[in-house]
Motif scaffolding. Structure first.
Motif, PDB file in Angstrom:
ATOM      1  N   ASN A  47       0.854  -1.189   0.000  1.00  0.00           N
ATOM      2  CA  ASN A  47       0.000   0.000   0.000  1.00  0.00           C
ATOM      3  C   ASN A  47       0.887   1.235   0.000  1.00  0.00           C
ATOM      4  O   ASN A  47       1.290   1.744   1.052  1.00  0.00           O
ATOM      5  CB  ASN A  47      -0.905  -0.010   1.235  1.00  0.00           C
ATOM      6  N   ASN A  48       1.188   1.713  -1.199  1.00  0.00           N
ATOM      7  CA  ASN A  48       2.145   2.801  -1.362  1.00  0.00           C
ATOM      8  C   ASN A  48       1.523   4.096  -1.869  1.00  0.00           C
ATOM      9  O   ASN A  48       2.070   5.166  -1.645  1.00  0.00           O
ATOM     10  CB  ASN A  48       3.251   2.350  -2.333  1.00  0.00           C
ATOM     11  N   VAL A  49       0.382   4.019  -2.541  1.00  0.00           N
ATOM     12  CA  VAL A  49      -0.163   5.219  -3.162  1.00  0.00           C
ATOM     13  C   VAL A  49      -0.407   6.303  -2.115  1.00  0.00           C
ATOM     14  O   VAL A  49      -0.836   6.027  -0.994  1.00  0.00           O
ATOM     15  CB  VAL A  49      -1.467   4.900  -3.927  1.00  0.00           C
ATOM     16  N   GLY A  50      -0.097   7.544  -2.483  1.00  0.00           N
ATOM     17  CA  GLY A  50      -0.292   8.630  -1.543  1.00  0.00           C
ATOM     18  C   GLY A  50       0.095   9.970  -2.142  1.00  0.00           C
ATOM     19  O   GLY A  50       0.548  10.052  -3.284  1.00  0.00           O
ATOM     20  N   GLY A  51      -0.081  11.009  -1.363  1.00  0.00           N
ATOM     21  CA  GLY A  51       0.257  12.350  -1.801  1.00  0.00           C
ATOM     22  C   GLY A  51      -0.185  13.355  -0.762  1.00  0.00           C
ATOM     23  O   GLY A  51      -0.941  13.036   0.151  1.00  0.00           O
ATOM     24  N   SER A  52       0.316  14.580  -0.893  1.00  0.00           N
ATOM     25  CA  SER A  52      -0.020  15.621   0.071  1.00  0.00           C
ATOM     26  C   SER A  52      -0.759  16.757  -0.612  1.00  0.00           C
ATOM     27  O   SER A  52      -0.636  16.955  -1.828  1.00  0.00           O
ATOM     28  CB  SER A  52       1.248  16.155   0.747  1.00  0.00           C
ATOM     29  N   ASN A  53      -1.519  17.497   0.181  1.00  0.00           N
ATOM     30  CA  ASN A  53      -2.251  18.636  -0.343  1.00  0.00           C
ATOM     31  C   ASN A  53      -2.472  19.638   0.781  1.00  0.00           C
ATOM     32  O   ASN A  53      -2.150  19.387   1.933  1.00  0.00           O
ATOM     33  CB  ASN A  53      -3.595  18.201  -0.948  1.00  0.00           C
TER      34      ASN A  53
END
Length: 252
Positions: A86-92
């Motif tokens: 489970n690697n998908v990700g990002g910041s906002n």
């Protein structure tokens, strides 16, 4: 060292760039059957050609429907899953008071709920074999302040989830662990952009914040992931391991 991963069916979410891409390559180098999922078809196809991956799945991993569709395609193609990353990700967003609540919700969907749902989908398949591995890619900022609040909150939830799920399913032969990277430099990442914009400021950050004196590499993260996925790590359960060159200031 033979990690005995040959033939294992692996799904890496967010596997078309950065850390996910390096993880996919590391598993492929070990002889695993490697599939990746991401949003952009062109990027998926490029990585598949570059590393001769076994499957690619395009989908919006921030939605329930997108995640379900990707997982069903994987099972239709390979019939099983042995290792889930489970690697998908990002910041906002920005500061808490300057960030709309919808951006907190979006961050949780992409970074946290994706890990929960993919795990819920994979575990019944793994239980049938009494064998499986789930690895959640969180962040050192899931343990301490730093970065954007939306991202930190989601990664903190992931670290807690990793431990609770690990204790729940180890009796079924399924190991769950996490990896918490520090500041990692790669061509498509935020640190590369910041380095190009203000190299003096970033060099000062490295000297002040990273005891090892440099950014980490995606390969250094991937090496830990493939070890955790192997039987060599059979007694590691519920851990989230920092891979950060000493950057984290937490003493646990």
């Amino acid at each position: 060292m033979d990690l005995q991963l040959k033939g294992k069916v692996v799904l890496v979410t967010g596997g078309s760039k950065g850390i996910g891409k390096a993880i996919a390559k590391a598993f492929k180098d070990e002889g695993a059957v490697v599939t990746i999922a991401a949003r952009t078809k062109e990027e998926l196809e490029k990585v598949q050609t570059e590393y001769q991956l076994d499957g690619i799945y395009q989908g919006d991993l921030s939605t329930n429907e997108g995640r379900e569709a990707v997982f069903q395609k994987l099972i239709n193609d390979f019939g099983t899953i042995d290792i889930l990353i489970n690697n998908v990700g990002g910041s906002n967003g920005s500061t808490t008071m300057e960030t709309d609540l919808t951006l907190f919700e979006a961050a949780m969907q992409l970074n946290f709920f994706s890990a929960v749902q993919f795990s819920q989908l994979a575990i019944p398949v793994m239980r049938e074999k009494a064998d499986g591995v789930i690895i959640n890619i969180s962040s050192v900022f899931g343990r301490e302040s730093g970065g954007k609040p939306t991202y930190n909150s989601a990664k903190a939830a992931m670290i807690s989830f990793t431990k609770s799920l690990a204790d729940e399913v180890i009796k079924d032969g399924i190991r769950v662990n996490g990896v918490a990277p520090g500041s990692i430099l790669h061509p498509t990442g935020n640190w590369q952009k910041r380095l190009e914009e203000n190299p003096e400021k970033i060099q000062a950050f490295i000297e002040q914040e990273i005891p090892a004196g440099r950014f980490g590499t995606v390969e250094e993260v991937a090496n830990v992931v493939v070890f955790l996925a192997s039987k060599k790590a059979s007694w590691i359960v519920g851990a989230s391991i920092n891979v950060d060159g000493g950057q984290s200031r937490a003493n646990f």
